[in-house]
Design a protein around this motif. Sequence first.
Motif, short mmCIF file in Angstrom:
data_model
loop_
_atom_site.label_atom_id
_atom_site.label_comp_id
_atom_site.label_asym_id
_atom_site.label_seq_id
_atom_site.Cartn_x
_atom_site.Cartn_y
_atom_site.Cartn_z
N PRO A 1 5.50 10.58 3.98
CA PRO A 1 5.74 9.48 4.22
C PRO A 1 4.56 7.91 4.14
N VAL A 2 3.17 8.34 4.19
CA VAL A 2 2.63 7.72 3.81
C VAL A 2 2.74 6.77 2.83
N GLU A 3 3.25 7.21 1.46
CA GLU A 3 3.07 6.92 0.45
C GLU A 3 5.34 6.34 -0.06
N THR A 4 5.46 6.43 0.40
CA THR A 4 7.22 6.29 -0.05
C THR A 4 7.35 5.54 1.87
N GLY A 5 7.02 5.65 2.80
CA GLY A 5 7.94 5.20 3.79
C GLY A 5 9.02 5.55 4.56
N LEU A 6 9.50 6.15 3.92
CA LEU A 6 10.73 6.90 4.01
C LEU A 6 11.34 8.60 4.08
N TYR A 7 11.44 8.99 5.48
CA TYR A 7 11.00 10.83 5.03
C TYR A 7 12.94 11.29 4.54
N ARG A 8 13.34 11.71 3.56
CA ARG A 8 14.38 12.35 3.07
C ARG A 8 14.79 13.43 3.66
N LEU B 1 -0.33 6.49 -8.21
CA LEU B 1 0.47 4.66 -8.35
C LEU B 1 -0.34 4.54 -6.81
N TYR B 2 -0.24 5.31 -6.10
CA TYR B 2 -1.14 5.42 -4.99
C TYR B 2 -1.95 4.04 -4.33
N GLU B 3 -3.03 4.97 -5.27
CA GLU B 3 -4.95 4.05 -5.58
C GLU B 3 -4.18 3.26 -6.03
N ASN B 4 -3.74 2.33 -6.69
CA ASN B 4 -3.47 1.31 -7.38
C ASN B 4 -2.52 0.99 -6.30
N LEU B 5 -1.76 0.38 -5.33
CA LEU B 5 -1.20 0.32 -4.57
C LEU B 5 -2.88 -0.52 -3.71
N VAL B 6 -3.10 0.78 -3.33
CA VAL B 6 -4.10 -0.21 -2.05
C VAL B 6 -5.27 -0.74 -2.90
N SER B 7 -5.71 -0.48 -4.31
CA SER B 7 -7.05 -1.49 -5.30
C SER B 7 -6.00 -2.65 -5.46
N ASP B 8 -4.91 -3.11 -5.02
CA ASP B 8 -4.37 -4.49 -5.60
C ASP B 8 -3.81 -4.27 -6.89
N ILE B 9 -3.79 -2.98 -7.52
CA ILE B 9 -2.94 -3.03 -8.57
C ILE B 9 -2.09 -3.65 -9.15
N ILE B 10 -1.06 -3.08 -8.20
CA ILE B 10 -0.10 -2.90 -8.59
C ILE B 10 0.68 -3.93 -7.33
N THR B 11 1.92 -4.45 -6.57
CA THR B 11 2.77 -4.64 -5.81
C THR B 11 3.35 -3.81 -4.98
N PRO B 12 3.48 -4.19 -3.68
CA PRO B 12 4.68 -3.13 -3.39
C PRO B 12 5.48 -2.44 -4.22
N GLU B 13 6.32 -3.57 -4.78
CA GLU B 13 7.76 -3.83 -5.58
C GLU B 13 7.14 -2.81 -6.15
N GLU B 14 6.60 -3.01 -6.93
CA GLU B 14 6.50 -2.39 -8.33
C GLU B 14 5.74 -0.98 -7.88
N SER C 1 7.19 0.31 -5.04
CA SER C 1 7.89 2.13 -4.80
C SER C 1 8.63 1.71 -6.10
N GLN C 2 8.90 0.49 -6.97
CA GLN C 2 10.21 1.47 -7.97
C GLN C 2 9.27 2.07 -9.39
N MET C 3 7.76 2.39 -8.51
CA MET C 3 7.62 3.33 -10.49
C MET C 3 7.27 4.61 -9.48
N LYS C 4 7.07 4.51 -8.28
CA LYS C 4 7.17 5.89 -7.59
C LYS C 4 8.37 6.39 -8.10
N ALA C 5 9.13 5.51 -7.33
CA ALA C 5 11.29 6.85 -7.02
C ALA C 5 11.48 6.83 -8.69
N ASP C 6 10.64 6.54 -10.27
CA ASP C 6 11.36 6.73 -11.38
C ASP C 6 10.75 8.09 -11.50
#
Length: 537
Positions: free
Chosen positions: A18-25, A438-451, A453-458
């Motif tokens: 849930p930390v990565e996706t923010g939602l439980y399926r 991807l999560y490491e890049n998010l924490v390091s501000d390499i990608i935005t939260p929107e990017e 979420s989209q890349m993670k889903a893909d």
Amino acid sequence: MARKSRKQPVTETVVSTPVETGLYRTAAYLRLSSDDRRKQGDSLETQRNIIERYIAASPDLQLVECYTDNDKTGTNFNRPAFQQMMADIEAGKINCIIVKDLSRFGRNAIDAGYYLERYLPAKGVRFIAVNDSHDSLTSDGGIMLPIKNILAESYALDIGRKCKAVQHQKMLDGKFLGNYAPYGYQKCPEDCHHLIPNPDTAPVVQQIFSWIDGGMTYDEVARQLNRQNTLTPSHYNQSKGLVNAPADIGNGHWTRRSLVDLLADPVYLGDMIQGKTVVIGGRRTSVPSDQWIIVRNTHEPLVSRDVYDNIQLKREQRSEIYKNKAKKQTPYTENFFRGKIVCVHCGAAMHRKRQNKDGTYWFRCESQQKYGNGACEVVSIREQDILNVLMVMLHQQNKLMTGHYQSLLHQHDTISEDTALVATRKDIVQTKHIIQSLYENLVSDIITPEEYSQMKADYTEKLSQLTEQAGNIQEANQQRRQTVEHYQTLTDAVTKTLADRKLTALLVEHLVDRIEVHRDKTATIQLRYRQQLKEVG
């Protein structure tokens, strides 16, 4: 407690946290047994409403599927919707289960404990029981979770014992407990446990007893009923909307077998005989006749005891005559073609008979004998003629079978590793690394939260597809290997049969699919291996 059942093995699975996706399926699981229908608050609609309200108030839950087992006991986990939910957990489609309360999940303490304390935690699956205030994310359940499971199982066992006790007492009181009344009777409108004569079918039953008591044979009575277009018991029940399953309906013809069963039933004397079977460990088992529950004179009889006893005596005498004849006869040879030879004109299975003059075996269509003139053609064939045709076919096809098998064997020898499977596994490993980074890049501000979420889903979707693809390749390869091994055994057996000129029942079972016999005493043989050639080719 209930016996521990087989379950899914606990294996490692890639599940998004849930930390990565923010939602439980989330999967909503609903279950209703026949006993629960009598209680308020356990309907499927009530369960669904409680779960939907909880999810609406929980921003971290996203409902992706609702699994419903209707009229299914909670004492075991062999339920279609539950098993599908477990399969979707293995596939990574869901990582949270929510139920109204623990009893909806299951009433078997051992199995429920396994799933809640071992299987689901190992898979990273969150479990929520709303009315029990249990959430595995914030509580490990402590001592209360197994206690509640034990109480749920005890409740189910207690309800089962009470239901059985009530049913047993009703049997002792001579009350009818069947789903629908025996042929010739109907349930009384004022009391469904009491039988009264059915004005439609009671005269038919009385006529059958009268014919047999008067000297007619079973086959003669069956033909007479078929000529009169009298509905069989199953077709009569179908006409009244009581049965619809094809397996319960039959072909609509009266037969010797159906008459034997009807004439031997004491229900037509006004007696009630129940408790002939019992369910033990989920399987229905016959009960010895001295343990049946017999209550005399519970309803109006359709025949007199003198007529009934006279028919049973004649039946026993005929049975004794047949037994004595059988003792004097030479034992029948093995029937290699049991259930495989059919009449091409009516589709009925042909029966094997022995001609006592010379011991020759024949297959004959008995539709006319059973159902009356015009039911079919006069069709028969010697067993030896079928054997001769089959041996000729094997000689003609043996070279083709052997050559095709050698080709398949060479193909499998030359391919040491499936390149598609290797490539797919490589893509799976790479995709897992990408998802982890991807999560490491998010924490390091390499990608935005929107990017993110989209890349993670893909990439999660891609991983799911690759995993399914790898499984399909492995399954196809395994099936192919098993088919080739089976084909090798079949080819060797055919070669040996041609050398020895001796068929075996096992070879016929694997080799012959169907034999159709025509009026001119010719036979068309359909071989199984031709379809197998297509499957492994």
